[in-house]
Design a protein around this motif. Sequence first.
Motif, PDB file in Angstrom:
ATOM      1  N   LYS A 111       0.838  -1.187   0.000  1.00 58.66           N
ATOM      2  CA  LYS A 111       0.000   0.000   0.000  1.00 58.66           C
ATOM      3  C   LYS A 111       0.877   1.243   0.000  1.00 58.66           C
ATOM      4  N   VAL A 112       0.262   2.402  -0.097  1.00 57.28           N
ATOM      5  CA  VAL A 112       0.996   3.662  -0.123  1.00 57.28           C
ATOM      6  C   VAL A 112       1.702   3.864   1.215  1.00 57.28           C
ATOM      7  N   THR A 113       2.942   4.306   1.156  1.00 56.19           N
ATOM      8  CA  THR A 113       3.713   4.589   2.364  1.00 56.19           C
ATOM      9  C   THR A 113       3.636   6.082   2.637  1.00 56.19           C
ATOM     10  N   TRP A 114       2.950   6.455   3.693  1.00 55.31           N
ATOM     11  CA  TRP A 114       2.754   7.857   4.047  1.00 55.31           C
ATOM     12  C   TRP A 114       3.836   8.322   5.008  1.00 55.31           C
ATOM     13  N   PRO A 115       4.089   9.625   5.056  1.00 50.06           N
ATOM     14  CA  PRO A 115       5.073  10.137   6.013  1.00 50.06           C
ATOM     15  C   PRO A 115       4.695   9.733   7.437  1.00 50.06           C
ATOM     16  N   GLY A 116       5.666   9.259   8.177  1.00 50.59           N
ATOM     17  CA  GLY A 116       5.429   8.851   9.556  1.00 50.59           C
ATOM     18  C   GLY A 116       5.021   7.396   9.705  1.00 50.59           C
ATOM     19  N   ALA A 117       4.840   6.671   8.589  1.00 54.92           N
ATOM     20  CA  ALA A 117       4.485   5.253   8.671  1.00 54.92           C
ATOM     21  C   ALA A 117       5.613   4.499   9.361  1.00 54.92           C
ATOM     22  N   ARG A 118       5.255   3.487  10.159  1.00 51.72           N
ATOM     23  CA  ARG A 118       6.258   2.712  10.888  1.00 51.72           C
ATOM     24  C   ARG A 118       6.075   1.233  10.601  1.00 51.72           C
ATOM     25  N   ILE A 119       7.200   0.524  10.484  1.00 58.81           N
ATOM     26  CA  ILE A 119       7.163  -0.930  10.365  1.00 58.81           C
ATOM     27  C   ILE A 119       8.125  -1.522  11.389  1.00 58.81           C
TER      28      ILE A 119
ATOM     29  N   VAL B 238       8.746  10.491   4.028  1.00 57.33           N
ATOM     30  CA  VAL B 238       8.407  10.485   2.608  1.00 57.33           C
ATOM     31  C   VAL B 238       8.167  11.912   2.138  1.00 57.33           C
ATOM     32  N   GLU B 239       8.727  12.243   0.982  1.00 55.62           N
ATOM     33  CA  GLU B 239       8.491  13.554   0.385  1.00 55.62           C
ATOM     34  C   GLU B 239       7.669  13.372  -0.884  1.00 55.62           C
ATOM     35  N   PHE B 240       6.531  14.052  -0.958  1.00 49.80           N
ATOM     36  CA  PHE B 240       5.689  14.022  -2.144  1.00 49.80           C
ATOM     37  C   PHE B 240       5.932  15.289  -2.960  1.00 49.80           C
ATOM     38  N   PRO B 241       5.736  15.235  -4.280  1.00 49.05           N
ATOM     39  CA  PRO B 241       5.906  16.438  -5.100  1.00 49.05           C
ATOM     40  C   PRO B 241       4.945  17.539  -4.649  1.00 49.05           C
ATOM     41  N   ARG B 242       5.416  18.775  -4.654  1.00 50.99           N
ATOM     42  CA  ARG B 242       4.591  19.891  -4.197  1.00 50.99           C
ATOM     43  C   ARG B 242       3.759  20.503  -5.317  1.00 50.99           C
ATOM     44  N   GLY B 243       4.226  20.430  -6.528  1.00 50.40           N
ATOM     45  CA  GLY B 243       3.508  21.037  -7.643  1.00 50.40           C
ATOM     46  C   GLY B 243       2.891  19.980  -8.543  1.00 50.40           C
ATOM     47  N   GLU B 244       2.348  20.439  -9.653  1.00 51.47           N
ATOM     48  CA  GLU B 244       1.760  19.531 -10.634  1.00 51.47           C
ATOM     49  C   GLU B 244       2.870  18.793 -11.380  1.00 51.47           C
ATOM     50  N   LEU B 245       2.609  17.542 -11.720  1.00 47.96           N
ATOM     51  CA  LEU B 245       3.552  16.771 -12.512  1.00 47.96           C
ATOM     52  C   LEU B 245       3.286  17.017 -13.989  1.00 47.96           C
ATOM     53  N   THR B 246       4.346  17.021 -14.780  1.00 44.85           N
ATOM     54  CA  THR B 246       4.178  17.159 -16.225  1.00 44.85           C
ATOM     55  C   THR B 246       3.653  15.842 -16.783  1.00 44.85           C
ATOM     56  N   ALA B 247       3.168  15.874 -18.020  1.00 48.34           N
ATOM     57  CA  ALA B 247       2.657  14.657 -18.664  1.00 48.34           C
ATOM     58  C   ALA B 247       3.760  13.607 -18.774  1.00 48.34           C
ATOM     59  N   GLU B 248       4.979  14.042 -19.036  1.00 54.79           N
ATOM     60  CA  GLU B 248       6.112  13.115 -19.147  1.00 54.79           C
ATOM     61  C   GLU B 248       6.412  12.454 -17.798  1.00 54.79           C
TER      62      GLU B 248
END
Length: 82
Positions: free
Chosen positions: A14-22, A47-57
């Motif tokens: 599943k998606v790994t969110w910031p602060g997730a622990r295993i 985890v760092e997610f992109p802050r802006g919009e992603l390009t089509a590429e």
Amino acid sequence: MEGSCVVMQVSREKVTWPGARIRKKDEGMPSYTDNSQRGILYVTFDVEFPRGELTAEEKASIVSLLKQDSIKPKVYNGLQGY
């Protein structure tokens, strides 16, 4: 281990969110009384997610990396359901 780097194999379904622990059993520090036994290693993800919009590429690269078809999000407007 403060500030040190450890490489390990982690499999997530599943998606790994910031602060997730295993927990990784038998991967922690050696026992004080018996060096053949190891404790539990707790891993916290930063985890760092992109802050802006992603390009089509960039989106195409991610889709090919994940090998998924395009995902159509469910939109809920509060009146007619999904």
